[in-house]
Design a protein around this motif. Structure first.
Motif, PDB file in Angstrom:
ATOM      1  N   ARG A  81      25.985   2.233   2.871  1.00 40.11           N
ATOM      2  CA  ARG A  81      25.944   2.573   1.439  1.00 40.11           C
ATOM      3  C   ARG A  81      24.568   3.134   1.051  1.00 40.11           C
ATOM      4  N   THR A  82      23.502   2.476   1.514  1.00 44.75           N
ATOM      5  CA  THR A  82      22.144   2.919   1.205  1.00 44.75           C
ATOM      6  C   THR A  82      21.876   4.300   1.793  1.00 44.75           C
ATOM      7  N   ALA A  83      22.238   4.483   3.057  1.00 45.58           N
ATOM      8  CA  ALA A  83      22.013   5.768   3.723  1.00 45.58           C
ATOM      9  C   ALA A  83      22.794   6.889   3.044  1.00 45.58           C
ATOM     10  N   VAL A  84      24.036   6.620   2.671  1.00 42.34           N
ATOM     11  CA  VAL A  84      24.870   7.628   2.016  1.00 42.34           C
ATOM     12  C   VAL A  84      24.284   7.991   0.650  1.00 42.34           C
ATOM     13  N   ALA A  85      23.791   7.008  -0.088  1.00 42.73           N
ATOM     14  CA  ALA A  85      23.195   7.281  -1.397  1.00 42.73           C
ATOM     15  C   ALA A  85      21.982   8.194  -1.264  1.00 42.73           C
ATOM     16  N   ARG A  86      21.223   8.051  -0.212  1.00 40.14           N
ATOM     17  CA  ARG A  86      20.032   8.877  -0.003  1.00 40.14           C
ATOM     18  C   ARG A  86      20.375  10.296   0.426  1.00 40.14           C
ATOM     19  N   LEU A  87      21.583  10.528   0.891  1.00 37.31           N
ATOM     20  CA  LEU A  87      21.967  11.871   1.340  1.00 37.31           C
ATOM     21  C   LEU A  87      22.015  12.883   0.202  1.00 37.31           C
ATOM     22  N   ALA A  88      22.145  12.425  -1.020  1.00 35.79           N
ATOM     23  CA  ALA A  88      22.223  13.334  -2.166  1.00 35.79           C
ATOM     24  C   ALA A  88      20.995  14.239  -2.240  1.00 35.79           C
ATOM     25  N   ASP A  89      19.851  13.769  -1.761  1.00 35.62           N
ATOM     26  CA  ASP A  89      18.607  14.542  -1.802  1.00 35.62           C
ATOM     27  C   ASP A  89      18.351  15.300  -0.501  1.00 35.62           C
ATOM     28  N   THR A  90      19.301  15.279   0.415  1.00 34.75           N
ATOM     29  CA  THR A  90      19.137  15.902   1.727  1.00 34.75           C
ATOM     30  C   THR A  90      19.918  17.210   1.787  1.00 34.75           C
ATOM     31  N   PRO A  91      19.299  18.278   2.314  1.00 35.84           N
ATOM     32  CA  PRO A  91      20.052  19.538   2.456  1.00 35.84           C
ATOM     33  C   PRO A  91      21.325  19.331   3.274  1.00 35.84           C
ATOM     34  N   LEU A  92      22.381  20.016   2.886  1.00 28.64           N
ATOM     35  CA  LEU A  92      23.699  19.849   3.503  1.00 28.64           C
ATOM     36  C   LEU A  92      23.653  19.955   5.024  1.00 28.64           C
ATOM     37  N   ALA A  93      22.934  20.915   5.549  1.00 32.18           N
ATOM     38  CA  ALA A  93      22.891  21.130   6.994  1.00 32.18           C
ATOM     39  C   ALA A  93      22.209  19.987   7.742  1.00 32.18           C
ATOM     40  N   GLN A  94      21.461  19.156   7.032  1.00 30.73           N
ATOM     41  CA  GLN A  94      20.726  18.065   7.677  1.00 30.73           C
ATOM     42  C   GLN A  94      21.328  16.690   7.412  1.00 30.73           C
ATOM     43  N   GLN A  95      22.398  16.635   6.638  1.00 35.70           N
ATOM     44  CA  GLN A  95      22.932  15.339   6.214  1.00 35.70           C
ATOM     45  C   GLN A  95      23.433  14.473   7.364  1.00 35.70           C
ATOM     46  N   ALA A  96      24.168  15.029   8.300  1.00 41.26           N
ATOM     47  CA  ALA A  96      24.705  14.222   9.401  1.00 41.26           C
ATOM     48  C   ALA A  96      23.573  13.602  10.212  1.00 41.26           C
ATOM     49  N   HIS A  97      22.555  14.387  10.521  1.00 41.97           N
ATOM     50  CA  HIS A  97      21.432  13.859  11.293  1.00 41.97           C
ATOM     51  C   HIS A  97      20.627  12.844  10.484  1.00 41.97           C
ATOM     52  N   ALA A  98      20.497  13.082   9.181  1.00 44.49           N
ATOM     53  CA  ALA A  98      19.789  12.136   8.321  1.00 44.49           C
ATOM     54  C   ALA A  98      20.515  10.794   8.265  1.00 44.49           C
ATOM     55  N   LEU A  99      21.840  10.840   8.163  1.00 48.70           N
ATOM     56  CA  LEU A  99      22.627   9.604   8.147  1.00 48.70           C
ATOM     57  C   LEU A  99      22.442   8.835   9.448  1.00 48.70           C
ATOM     58  N   ARG A 100      22.572   9.539  10.559  1.00 45.36           N
ATOM     59  CA  ARG A 100      22.411   8.900  11.873  1.00 45.36           C
ATOM     60  C   ARG A 100      21.029   8.274  12.006  1.00 45.36           C
ATOM     61  N   ALA A 101      19.985   9.024  11.657  1.00 44.04           N
ATOM     62  CA  ALA A 101      18.612   8.518  11.771  1.00 44.04           C
ATOM     63  C   ALA A 101      18.403   7.294  10.886  1.00 44.04           C
ATOM     64  N   ALA A 102      18.891   7.339   9.659  1.00 39.80           N
ATOM     65  CA  ALA A 102      18.717   6.215   8.739  1.00 39.80           C
ATOM     66  C   ALA A 102      19.412   4.962   9.249  1.00 39.80           C
ATOM     67  N   LEU A 103      20.620   5.133   9.784  1.00 40.76           N
ATOM     68  CA  LEU A 103      21.352   3.962  10.273  1.00 40.76           C
ATOM     69  C   LEU A 103      20.750   3.421  11.558  1.00 40.76           C
ATOM     70  N   LEU A 104      20.282   4.293  12.423  1.00 44.40           N
ATOM     71  CA  LEU A 104      19.639   3.820  13.650  1.00 44.40           C
ATOM     72  C   LEU A 104      18.359   3.039  13.327  1.00 44.40           C
ATOM     73  N   ARG A 105      17.557   3.568  12.403  1.00 44.09           N
ATOM     74  CA  ARG A 105      16.327   2.871  12.004  1.00 44.09           C
ATOM     75  C   ARG A 105      16.656   1.528  11.378  1.00 44.09           C
ATOM     76  N   ARG A 106      17.594   1.519  10.469  1.00 44.23           N
ATOM     77  CA  ARG A 106      17.921   0.304   9.704  1.00 44.23           C
ATOM     78  C   ARG A 106      18.507  -0.779  10.590  1.00 44.23           C
ATOM     79  N   LEU A 107      19.401  -0.393  11.477  1.00 43.29           N
ATOM     80  CA  LEU A 107      20.116  -1.395  12.273  1.00 43.29           C
ATOM     81  C   LEU A 107      19.395  -1.755  13.558  1.00 43.29           C
ATOM     82  N   ALA A 108      18.379  -1.001  13.931  1.00 39.59           N
ATOM     83  CA  ALA A 108      17.624  -1.320  15.146  1.00 39.59           C
ATOM     84  C   ALA A 108      16.566  -2.385  14.870  1.00 39.59           C
ATOM     85  N   THR A 109      16.318  -2.685  13.596  1.00 41.67           N
ATOM     86  CA  THR A 109      15.281  -3.664  13.260  1.00 41.67           C
ATOM     87  C   THR A 109      15.875  -5.021  13.022  1.00 41.67           C
TER      88      THR A 109
END
Length: 109
Positions: A81-109
């Motif tokens: 939910r947090t990662a998806v909410a932050r995608l609104a400020d991310t360029p469309l072409a970068q959204q999938a990678h931004a989601l993946r990076a955010a979830l990997l960072r968040r869940l790896a800790t």
């Protein structure tokens, strides 16, 4: 693809069963696997978001309906939910990678 988490799936091209000439079991809609056989988890969601722009768009528009299809912990759901909410400020072409990076960072800790 044939690989899931680094494993070659039975019945996938290149798998021992296919090289030996054995045919995979018939499954739903002619697929060589049964997508309902194993619960969908976070890696499945992230993987699909990476390759399916329409899925990512639906995840942004109606996250709860998408999340209901996956077996996720409350921590995973909150991170998505947090990662998806932050995608609104991310360029469309970068959204999938931004989601993946955010979830990997968040869940790896």
């Amino acid at each position: 693809g044939a690989a899931a988490g680094g494993r070659i799936l039975a019945g996938a091209p290149g798998s021992p069963a296919m090289r030996s000439g054995l045919q995979p079991p018939a499954c739903r809609a002619g697929a060589w696997y049964d997508p309902g056989a194993m619960p969908l988890r976070l890696p499945d969601l992230v993987g699909r978001a990476m390759v399916d722009p329409e899925f990512l768009s639906r995840l942004q528009r109606a996250p709860e309906s998408i999340l209901a299809e996956y077996e996720l912990s409350e921590e995973e759901r909150a991170a998505i939910r947090t990662a998806v909410a932050r995608l609104a400020d991310t360029p469309l072409a970068q959204q999938a990678h931004a989601l993946r990076a955010a979830l990997l960072r968040r869940l790896a800790t």
